[in-house]
Design an enzyme around this catalytic site. Sequence first.
Site, short mmCIF file in Angstrom:
data_model
loop_
_atom_site.label_atom_id
_atom_site.label_comp_id
_atom_site.label_asym_id
_atom_site.label_seq_id
_atom_site.Cartn_x
_atom_site.Cartn_y
_atom_site.Cartn_z
N CYS A 2 103.12 -109.30 84.88
CA CYS A 2 104.26 -109.63 85.73
C CYS A 2 105.53 -109.50 84.90
O CYS A 2 105.57 -109.83 83.72
CB CYS A 2 104.22 -111.04 86.32
N ARG A 27 104.32 -103.95 83.41
CA ARG A 27 103.74 -105.29 83.36
C ARG A 27 102.98 -105.63 84.65
O ARG A 27 102.35 -106.69 84.74
CB ARG A 27 104.84 -106.34 83.14
N TRP A 74 101.50 -108.54 88.81
CA TRP A 74 100.12 -108.18 88.57
C TRP A 74 99.32 -109.38 89.06
O TRP A 74 99.40 -110.47 88.49
CB TRP A 74 99.85 -107.93 87.08
N ASN A 98 106.11 -115.53 85.38
CA ASN A 98 105.13 -114.69 84.68
C ASN A 98 104.25 -115.64 83.87
O ASN A 98 104.77 -116.49 83.15
CB ASN A 98 105.88 -113.72 83.75
N GLY A 99 102.92 -115.51 84.02
CA GLY A 99 102.03 -116.40 83.28
C GLY A 99 101.01 -117.03 84.21
O GLY A 99 100.84 -116.58 85.35
N GLU A 478 87.63 -94.75 72.16
CA GLU A 478 89.03 -94.71 72.63
C GLU A 478 89.22 -93.59 73.66
O GLU A 478 89.88 -93.78 74.68
CB GLU A 478 89.97 -94.55 71.42
N LYS A 482 90.46 -94.16 77.53
CA LYS A 482 91.61 -93.46 78.13
C LYS A 482 91.19 -92.81 79.45
O LYS A 482 91.90 -92.88 80.44
CB LYS A 482 92.15 -92.37 77.20
N GLU A 485 90.49 -95.40 82.16
CA GLU A 485 91.71 -96.11 82.52
C GLU A 485 92.59 -95.34 83.49
O GLU A 485 93.11 -95.92 84.44
CB GLU A 485 92.48 -96.32 81.20
N HIS A 501 68.74 -93.34 71.42
CA HIS A 501 68.25 -94.70 71.55
C HIS A 501 68.55 -95.28 72.93
O HIS A 501 68.56 -96.51 73.09
CB HIS A 501 68.85 -95.58 70.45
N LYS A 600 100.03 -103.49 81.52
CA LYS A 600 100.05 -103.18 80.10
C LYS A 600 99.93 -104.43 79.21
O LYS A 600 99.23 -104.42 78.21
CB LYS A 600 101.34 -102.44 79.78
C1 AGP Z 1 95.20 -99.22 76.21
O1 AGP Z 1 95.31 -97.95 76.76
C2 AGP Z 1 95.07 -100.31 77.12
N1 AGP Z 1 96.06 -100.33 78.11
C3 AGP Z 1 94.65 -101.66 76.60
O2 AGP Z 1 93.33 -101.52 76.20
C4 AGP Z 1 95.45 -102.32 75.47
O3 AGP Z 1 95.28 -101.60 74.28
C5 AGP Z 1 94.95 -103.77 75.29
O4 AGP Z 1 95.25 -104.48 76.45
C6 AGP Z 1 95.57 -104.46 74.10
O5 AGP Z 1 96.95 -104.59 74.21
P1 AGP Z 1 97.86 -104.94 72.97
O6 AGP Z 1 97.73 -103.83 72.00
O7 AGP Z 1 99.24 -105.06 73.55
O8 AGP Z 1 97.37 -106.23 72.39
#
Ligand code: AGP
Length: 605
Positions: A2, A27, A74, A98-99, A478, A482, A485, A501, A600
């Site tokens: 948020c 956010r 969010w 926010n929170g 990673e 990506k 996501e 395995h 994010k």
């Molecule tokens: C990455 O593409 C993601 N959006 C997510 O995994 C992110 O890296 C994770 O939420 C950690 O965030 P931070 O680095 O701000 O702590």
Amino acid sequence: MCGIVGMINGHPVASDLVSGIQRLEYRGYDSAGVATVDGGQIRRRRAVGPVSALRSLVDQVPLPGHAGIAHTRWATHGAPSEANAHPHVVGAVGVVHNGIIENHDELRDELLAIGRTFESQTDTEVVAHLLDLALESCGDPMMALREVSTRLEGSFAIGMIVSSDPDALYATCRNGPLVVAQEPGAAYLASDGSAIAPFVDAIQVLECGDRAELRRGHIRVLDERDREVERPTRSVRESEAEAGMGEFPSFMMKEIHEQPEVLERQLAAYVDGATGAIRLPVETLADKDQLILSACGTSYYACLLARYWFEEIAGMPCRVDLASELRYRNPALSDRHGAIFVSQSGETADTLAALRLVESVGMRSLAIVNVEESAMAREASFVIGTLAGTERGVASTKAFTAQLFALLCSAIELGRLRGRIADDEVQSLINEVLHTIPQAVILTIACSARLQAYAESLASQPRAIFVGRGPSFPLAMEGALKLKEIAYVHAEGFAAGELKHGPLALIEEGTPVIAIAPHDALFEKSLSNVQEAAARGAAPFILTDADGIGRALKLGDALVIPQVPALAQPFAYATALQLIAHHAATAAGNDVDRPRNLAKSVTVE
Ligand code: AGP
């Protein structure tokens, strides 16, 4: 999660407020709303979906009022709906938040018992009711904020307007980011500087427990003990003020292209040009028996990759923990451990809690963060800024490679401090590895069209498997993250040696297997694993270098990634994986910067 913005000035603020939350969409983007005070009334507009939906509404039916608040959501408590969208208006107050208010159920029961009724399922509406009641009894918005804050459990940043005063905004925060700024005839509040950067030259970052009263050209800040305080002011950064995506189709693509510049900036900041020494605050880690690295998501994969470097270059045993696990596990911690926390935002709830846990037992932590005034940066004993500038794409790109660069430089410096590498070897690493990294990324970006051609075929697949060995194993995870996501393709990253395995059972005719396989000591082994998958119908796509391409093409589709020293390879391969995900997401017609269900900054557990 948020984003909140507040503004007061000499003209109608609604349109600028909407622009402000548009800059905070990273956010959250489930719904958005804006409220202003005008003629003794609070008026608002709210819309489900991204901020653009609210923008149309406000353009069609403008809102008067020179003071107001806005919110991009969010969803946590209650589905994305207009009723659950902020601002929440109850009686004389309008509130954005926010929170998370952890004791909202209990407070709601209390309010229901005295006859209050609710229009939403949010925890925020509870706060609005409490503020309305407190204001009714004490008549002072700052006192009301104080009284209500003491009743709230959890983390929050709150912005408030009151119908009786069209010339003021109020705010408070606890463990949630909040900045304020004043200009002649105006004042602003926001979740971060980027939201208000077009309007201000400098910002103040509020601290935990602060309350602020904002009037045109003047801000009064009171700390938790009710003392008037002046929080340090800093200039708005260039990257915060940047308006848009420029020539790029998304913030993510813009940020992928910014990586060489970020890496150059880091090089200039971390390596002393005159002496060639690496200047990073890692000295206290040098005599530890073990390093503990902890983070979430992409930052966690940066830690997993850095483990190879800390062990190989610095000879330091390393363990890597997901912050959400570390914080609840009663971990065996001692002063023989050095702790490193990695985060783009510096406010991820689990990583922050793990950092606090470590500091609470008397250990000193190092935070590697991108947002330098974040809670982690404030609370860690040592900080390395990753200097990537504001990252708006929800899928982390430049922040990830910047984390890797900071971690690699830390490993080299620790290697020197521990006597594992001599000064001349450090110089060779700086000249032959660190200096080659920005160029490696530039050359990889030049492969974008070829990566796009492959990625387009991925977009319609039900699943994809990424494999690698050594440092390419965390990269495989990673790459899979990506793709999940933003392209919504179910993807998993495996250590290549693990396929047999269990994961081989997932292979069907045509299942994409993306191998990260630079021509190194593990190349042949990785290729054998890919071959085993191909023999069962998998369609391999092998990312390798000029030395590996001949062998790779015998197994399937393959692409040459620029040949660089081993320690520089992850930067090139990470860039290729980012481009694959971006192109696959675009081919699927997805909104790359606003992937569904995500935000994010993850400030909830
Ligand atoms: C990455 O593409 C993601 N959006 C997510 O995994 C992110 O890296 C994770 O939420 C950690 O965030 P931070 O680095 O701000 O702590």
